[in-house]
Design a protein around this motif. Sequence first.
Motif, PDB file in Angstrom:
ATOM      1  N   ALA A 187       7.175 -11.472  -7.211  1.00  0.00           N
ATOM      2  CA  ALA A 187       6.742 -12.870  -7.146  1.00  0.00           C
ATOM      3  C   ALA A 187       5.814 -13.104  -5.960  1.00  0.00           C
ATOM      4  N   PHE A 188       6.148 -12.486  -4.825  1.00  0.00           N
ATOM      5  CA  PHE A 188       5.314 -12.609  -3.627  1.00  0.00           C
ATOM      6  C   PHE A 188       3.893 -12.127  -3.897  1.00  0.00           C
ATOM      7  N   ASN A 189       3.762 -11.030  -4.614  1.00  0.00           N
ATOM      8  CA  ASN A 189       2.437 -10.492  -4.913  1.00  0.00           C
ATOM      9  C   ASN A 189       1.681 -11.360  -5.926  1.00  0.00           C
ATOM     10  N   PHE A 190       2.412 -11.944  -6.867  1.00  0.00           N
ATOM     11  CA  PHE A 190       1.759 -12.895  -7.763  1.00  0.00           C
ATOM     12  C   PHE A 190       1.286 -14.127  -6.981  1.00  0.00           C
ATOM     13  N   ASN A 191       2.090 -14.554  -6.000  1.00  0.00           N
ATOM     14  CA  ASN A 191       1.670 -15.658  -5.139  1.00  0.00           C
ATOM     15  C   ASN A 191       0.393 -15.313  -4.379  1.00  0.00           C
ATOM     16  N   LEU A 192       0.343 -14.087  -3.870  1.00  0.00           N
ATOM     17  CA  LEU A 192      -0.856 -13.650  -3.154  1.00  0.00           C
ATOM     18  C   LEU A 192      -2.084 -13.705  -4.053  1.00  0.00           C
ATOM     19  N   ARG A 193      -1.910 -13.259  -5.293  1.00  0.00           N
ATOM     20  CA  ARG A 193      -3.057 -13.262  -6.200  1.00  0.00           C
ATOM     21  C   ARG A 193      -3.446 -14.686  -6.582  1.00  0.00           C
ATOM     22  N   TYR A 194      -2.463 -15.559  -6.695  1.00  0.00           N
ATOM     23  CA  TYR A 194      -2.777 -16.965  -6.962  1.00  0.00           C
ATOM     24  C   TYR A 194      -3.569 -17.557  -5.809  1.00  0.00           C
ATOM     25  N   GLU A 195      -3.137 -17.267  -4.580  1.00  0.00           N
ATOM     26  CA  GLU A 195      -3.845 -17.779  -3.404  1.00  0.00           C
ATOM     27  C   GLU A 195      -5.258 -17.208  -3.303  1.00  0.00           C
ATOM     28  N   THR A 196      -5.450 -16.000  -3.846  1.00  0.00           N
ATOM     29  CA  THR A 196      -6.756 -15.345  -3.779  1.00  0.00           C
ATOM     30  C   THR A 196      -7.688 -15.796  -4.894  1.00  0.00           C
ATOM     31  N   SER A 201       8.555 -23.888  -2.855  1.00  0.00           N
ATOM     32  CA  SER A 201       7.149 -23.773  -2.441  1.00  0.00           C
ATOM     33  C   SER A 201       6.230 -23.593  -3.648  1.00  0.00           C
ATOM     34  N   ASP A 202       6.689 -22.790  -4.612  1.00  0.00           N
ATOM     35  CA  ASP A 202       5.890 -22.574  -5.819  1.00  0.00           C
ATOM     36  C   ASP A 202       5.727 -23.866  -6.618  1.00  0.00           C
ATOM     37  N   LEU A 203       6.808 -24.619  -6.739  1.00  0.00           N
ATOM     38  CA  LEU A 203       6.742 -25.872  -7.492  1.00  0.00           C
ATOM     39  C   LEU A 203       5.837 -26.881  -6.781  1.00  0.00           C
ATOM     40  N   GLU A 204       5.897 -26.884  -5.449  1.00  0.00           N
ATOM     41  CA  GLU A 204       4.986 -27.742  -4.691  1.00  0.00           C
ATOM     42  C   GLU A 204       3.534 -27.334  -4.925  1.00  0.00           C
ATOM     43  N   ALA A 205       3.291 -26.024  -4.932  1.00  0.00           N
ATOM     44  CA  ALA A 205       1.933 -25.522  -5.174  1.00  0.00           C
ATOM     45  C   ALA A 205       1.454 -25.916  -6.569  1.00  0.00           C
ATOM     46  N   ARG A 206       2.356 -25.839  -7.562  1.00  0.00           N
ATOM     47  CA  ARG A 206       1.956 -26.222  -8.918  1.00  0.00           C
ATOM     48  C   ARG A 206       1.697 -27.721  -9.001  1.00  0.00           C
ATOM     49  N   TYR A 207       2.478 -28.503  -8.255  1.00  0.00           N
ATOM     50  CA  TYR A 207       2.222 -29.945  -8.210  1.00  0.00           C
ATOM     51  C   TYR A 207       0.834 -30.219  -7.645  1.00  0.00           C
ATOM     52  N   HIS A 264      -1.677 -28.290  -7.776  1.00  0.00           N
ATOM     53  CA  HIS A 264      -2.680 -27.776  -8.711  1.00  0.00           C
ATOM     54  C   HIS A 264      -2.796 -28.646  -9.964  1.00  0.00           C
ATOM     55  N   ILE A 265      -1.657 -29.057 -10.510  1.00  0.00           N
ATOM     56  CA  ILE A 265      -1.647 -29.749 -11.805  1.00  0.00           C
ATOM     57  C   ILE A 265      -1.368 -31.249 -11.660  1.00  0.00           C
ATOM     58  N   GLY A 266      -0.471 -31.591 -10.704  1.00  0.00           N
ATOM     59  CA  GLY A 266      -0.170 -33.003 -10.477  1.00  0.00           C
ATOM     60  C   GLY A 266       1.002 -33.554 -11.253  1.00  0.00           C
ATOM     61  N   ASP A 267       1.871 -32.674 -11.774  1.00  0.00           N
ATOM     62  CA  ASP A 267       3.039 -33.139 -12.524  1.00  0.00           C
ATOM     63  C   ASP A 267       4.125 -33.571 -11.528  1.00  0.00           C
TER      64      ASP A 267
END
Length: 219
Positions: A52-61, A98-104, A106-109
């Motif tokens: 998950a951490f690496n997927f987070n890194l790729r999302y941030e990149t 943190s992931d849910l906050e990041a998705r908020y 990004h998407i605003g749900d």
Amino acid sequence: QYWFELGERLGRRFGSRGTIVDLNDAIRYLSLAVKETTEDSAFFVDLLVELAFNFNLRYETLAKIEDLETAISLHQRALQATDYQDELRLDCLRNLGSDLEARYRHIGDPSDLHRAIALAHIAISTMEAISPNYYLLRDCFYELGTKLGLLYEKTNTIDDLNEAIIWSRKAVGAIGARIEVFRHIEHLLTLRYKRTHQIKDSEDAAKWAEEAVKWEEAV
């Protein structure tokens, strides 16, 4: 375990070199490790968290929402695989929040933000049950304060802003965000001053700004 170790090494190499090929390979090998690891394995949760951490890194990149969605799914699996008393559960709660906050962001749900706030409260309650002086407690106070600040920006409800200020004040001394806490309190007090025109909020905001500058100069 070979795929796990190889994926970890490639992930660290991405951190030092920034080569996206390394990150992609890290995700590929860690994904293989997840497929080959049984859920009763001693390091299954660690593996999920690392992937998950690496997927987070790729999302941030790359800012591809699919990577964030996958990280959320992995953190949910990791959370379900931990016991209530397991301290690793705390990492899972914070990571998922943190992931849910990041998705908020990004998407605003709004449901993502509300769930992130609920997870922060659970993390705080779990830490306090372990010890009222748990070493990461103030970091969690800060994380909750930032989420509540986002909620205020969404609702424009003064109670949300007041709650954000209360939790953020409690976060002073956070290990991972000392200066950020000062800046966040300054920001929240400035918002409240603009809303209520209470001069004390303006004065306090200036004091927190000065405190942040002192810490920045000391670093």
